[in-house]
Design an enzyme around this catalytic site. Structure first.
Site, PDB file in Angstrom:
ATOM      1  N   HIS A 122     -37.663 -26.569  43.330  1.00  0.00           N
ATOM      2  CA  HIS A 122     -36.845 -27.234  42.325  1.00  0.00           C
ATOM      3  C   HIS A 122     -36.070 -26.166  41.544  1.00  0.00           C
ATOM      4  O   HIS A 122     -36.666 -25.260  40.960  1.00  0.00           O
ATOM      5  CB  HIS A 122     -37.752 -28.034  41.399  1.00  0.00           C
TER       6      HIS A 122
ATOM      7  N   PHE B  23     -24.704 -45.418  43.515  1.00  0.00           N
ATOM      8  CA  PHE B  23     -23.650 -44.487  43.885  1.00  0.00           C
ATOM      9  C   PHE B  23     -23.596 -44.227  45.381  1.00  0.00           C
ATOM     10  O   PHE B  23     -22.999 -43.258  45.829  1.00  0.00           O
ATOM     11  CB  PHE B  23     -23.828 -43.163  43.128  1.00  0.00           C
TER      12      PHE B  23
ATOM     13  N   TRP C  82     -34.461 -26.001  38.785  1.00  0.00           N
ATOM     14  CA  TRP C  82     -34.691 -25.845  37.347  1.00  0.00           C
ATOM     15  C   TRP C  82     -36.059 -25.227  37.093  1.00  0.00           C
ATOM     16  O   TRP C  82     -36.195 -24.255  36.369  1.00  0.00           O
ATOM     17  CB  TRP C  82     -34.575 -27.219  36.677  1.00  0.00           C
ATOM     18  N   TRP C  83     -37.089 -25.749  37.736  1.00  0.00           N
ATOM     19  CA  TRP C  83     -38.461 -25.311  37.452  1.00  0.00           C
ATOM     20  C   TRP C  83     -38.799 -23.975  38.066  1.00  0.00           C
ATOM     21  O   TRP C  83     -39.738 -23.304  37.636  1.00  0.00           O
ATOM     22  CB  TRP C  83     -39.461 -26.401  37.859  1.00  0.00           C
TER      23      TRP C  83
ATOM     24  N   ASN D 139     -26.883 -37.751  47.158  1.00  0.00           N
ATOM     25  CA  ASN D 139     -26.091 -37.176  46.065  1.00  0.00           C
ATOM     26  C   ASN D 139     -26.032 -35.651  46.147  1.00  0.00           C
ATOM     27  O   ASN D 139     -26.195 -34.948  45.166  1.00  0.00           O
ATOM     28  CB  ASN D 139     -26.659 -37.618  44.709  1.00  0.00           C
TER      29      ASN D 139
ATOM     30  N   GLY E  43     -28.702 -47.571  46.411  1.00  0.00           N
ATOM     31  CA  GLY E  43     -28.488 -47.598  44.965  1.00  0.00           C
ATOM     32  C   GLY E  43     -27.031 -47.563  44.569  1.00  0.00           C
ATOM     33  O   GLY E  43     -26.138 -47.661  45.410  1.00  0.00           O
TER      34      GLY E  43
ATOM     35  N   GLU F 253     -41.333 -37.933  43.220  1.00  0.00           N
ATOM     36  CA  GLU F 253     -41.347 -36.467  43.106  1.00  0.00           C
ATOM     37  C   GLU F 253     -42.755 -35.939  42.820  1.00  0.00           C
ATOM     38  O   GLU F 253     -43.158 -34.900  43.341  1.00  0.00           O
ATOM     39  CB  GLU F 253     -40.382 -36.029  42.007  1.00  0.00           C
TER      40      GLU F 253
ATOM     41  N   PHE G  52     -30.500 -40.912  52.755  1.00  0.00           N
ATOM     42  CA  PHE G  52     -30.741 -42.183  52.051  1.00  0.00           C
ATOM     43  C   PHE G  52     -29.551 -42.482  51.166  1.00  0.00           C
ATOM     44  O   PHE G  52     -29.345 -41.830  50.142  1.00  0.00           O
ATOM     45  CB  PHE G  52     -31.992 -42.087  51.178  1.00  0.00           C
ATOM     46  N   ALA G  53     -28.766 -43.450  51.583  1.00  0.00           N
ATOM     47  CA  ALA G  53     -27.623 -43.854  50.757  1.00  0.00           C
ATOM     48  C   ALA G  53     -27.933 -45.225  50.193  1.00  0.00           C
ATOM     49  O   ALA G  53     -27.520 -46.239  50.721  1.00  0.00           O
ATOM     50  CB  ALA G  53     -26.352 -43.862  51.586  1.00  0.00           C
TER      51      ALA G  53
END
Ligand SMILES: *[C@@H]1O[C@H](CO)[C@@H](O)[C@H](O)[C@H]1NC(C)=O
Length: 308
Positions: free
Chosen positions: A195, A87, A197-198, A175, A85, A263, A82-83
């Site tokens: 995830h 950026f 971080w989590w 990204n 938005g 998410e 999915f490109a």
């Protein structure tokens, strides 16, 4: 979201349900887990879930056994990116170049580039194993609804052709950059990404949707893992099922005057429909942080365009 868009979404999901009844339901022959997976090689991390799905970490899998299996099956793997938005163009070039190099090397891959603008596709050396298909996505008002339009569009493409073209399908946000081999060890009926971080945080703090009126709600004291939203994988049929659930969740929330994130809907889906394979944080590392000792080998890194 206005009433007209809402009605169109309801009609869309209804037509998806009708189409899915006629979907080919073929079973994918899988290897025995014990043939290729050695969870005891990584005592420092979680390598198996309560429902006995493998969690892939560097050192736990035997790629040679997997290669032999998948070569014989002559598979084709799809990668939808999915490109959309702000950026999109900036992200797509490194994504495609690195994917071309590291994603399923040696296997037939079809890239489905879902872009919201008609910027030129980065030039990539043609190869018999790599096909690129570009589809325009109308994101309309932009990003506030999350990847609603790209997901709707992907579901239409799965029905009209992707289901006949690939055995497995990944859907990824642009990204991200592949840093080392993302190979056949990641294939399976449903594949979720932990995830980064989590994974290293306490379960009770997971940022699940907690409002009971939301379709994405996971009550306190429940839930297994917190999954990242940059990647989902599986058979085309299972990806379609996931998208249908996500769209139904969005409709349910709008009716209740709520809005939850993509998410959170994804986390609810994988709470109810346990993934058959989990990818460790090595497959989705935030490049702004240096990895802990458990993350030995970053396979995919992501860039989070935060304001510095
Ligand atoms: C493998 O699959 C491709 C495309 O689906 C087909 O063109 C090719 O003939 C197949 N090769 C073998 C050995 O079956």
């Amino acid at each position: 979201m206005n009433l007209k868009r809402m009605l169109l979404l309801v009609l869309f999901v209804f037509s998806l349900m009708l189409v899915k009844r006629y979907f080919r339901n073929y079973q994918v022959e899988e290897l025995q887990l014990s043939d290729w997976f050695q969870p005891r090689k990584r005592p420092d991390v979680i390598t198996k879930t309560d429902w006995l799905a493998p969690v892939l970490w560097e050192g736990t899998f035997d790629r040679r056994v997997l290669e032999k299996h998948y070569r014989r099956r002559n598979i084709t793997v799809g990668l939808a990116v999915f490109a959309t938005g702000r950026f999109a163009e900036e992200n797509l070039r490194p994504f495609l170049h690195s994917a071309n190099k590291h994603f399923m090397t040696g296997y037939r891959v079809i890239f489905y580039v879902m872009a919201d603008a008609s910027f030129p596709l980065p030039h990539i050396q043609p190869s018999p194993l790599r096909t690129f298909k570009v589809f325009k996505v109308d994101t309309g008002s932009g990003w506030p609804d999350g990847p609603l339009e790209p997901m709707k569009s992907l579901s239409e493409h799965i029905i009209s052709h992707i289901q006949h073209e690939v055995d497995f399908l990944f859907s990824m946000a642009a990204n991200q950059v592949f840093q080392s081999e993302f190979g056949v060890e990641t294939l399976g009926p449903t594949v979720a990404q932990l995830h980064a971080w989590w994974y290293f945080r306490n379960t009770k703090n997971f940022p699940y949707e907690r409002r009971p009126a939301s379709a994405a709600c996971v009550p306190f004291g429940q839930g297994d893992f917190y999954y990242g939203s940059l990647m989902v994988g599986g058979t085309p049929r299972n990806i379609l099922d996931f998208i249908e659930n996500y769209l139904n969740g969005v409709i349910h929330d709008i009716k209740n005057g709520l809005h939850s994130t993509y998410e959170k809907h994804l986390n609810k889906y994988f709470y109810l429909n346990k993934p058959s394979k989990l990818l460790s944080p090595e497959y989705s590392w935030d490049l702004a942080f240096s990895p802990p000792p458990q993350v030995r080998y970053v396979k995919v890194g992501h860039i989070s365009h935060r304001k510095l």
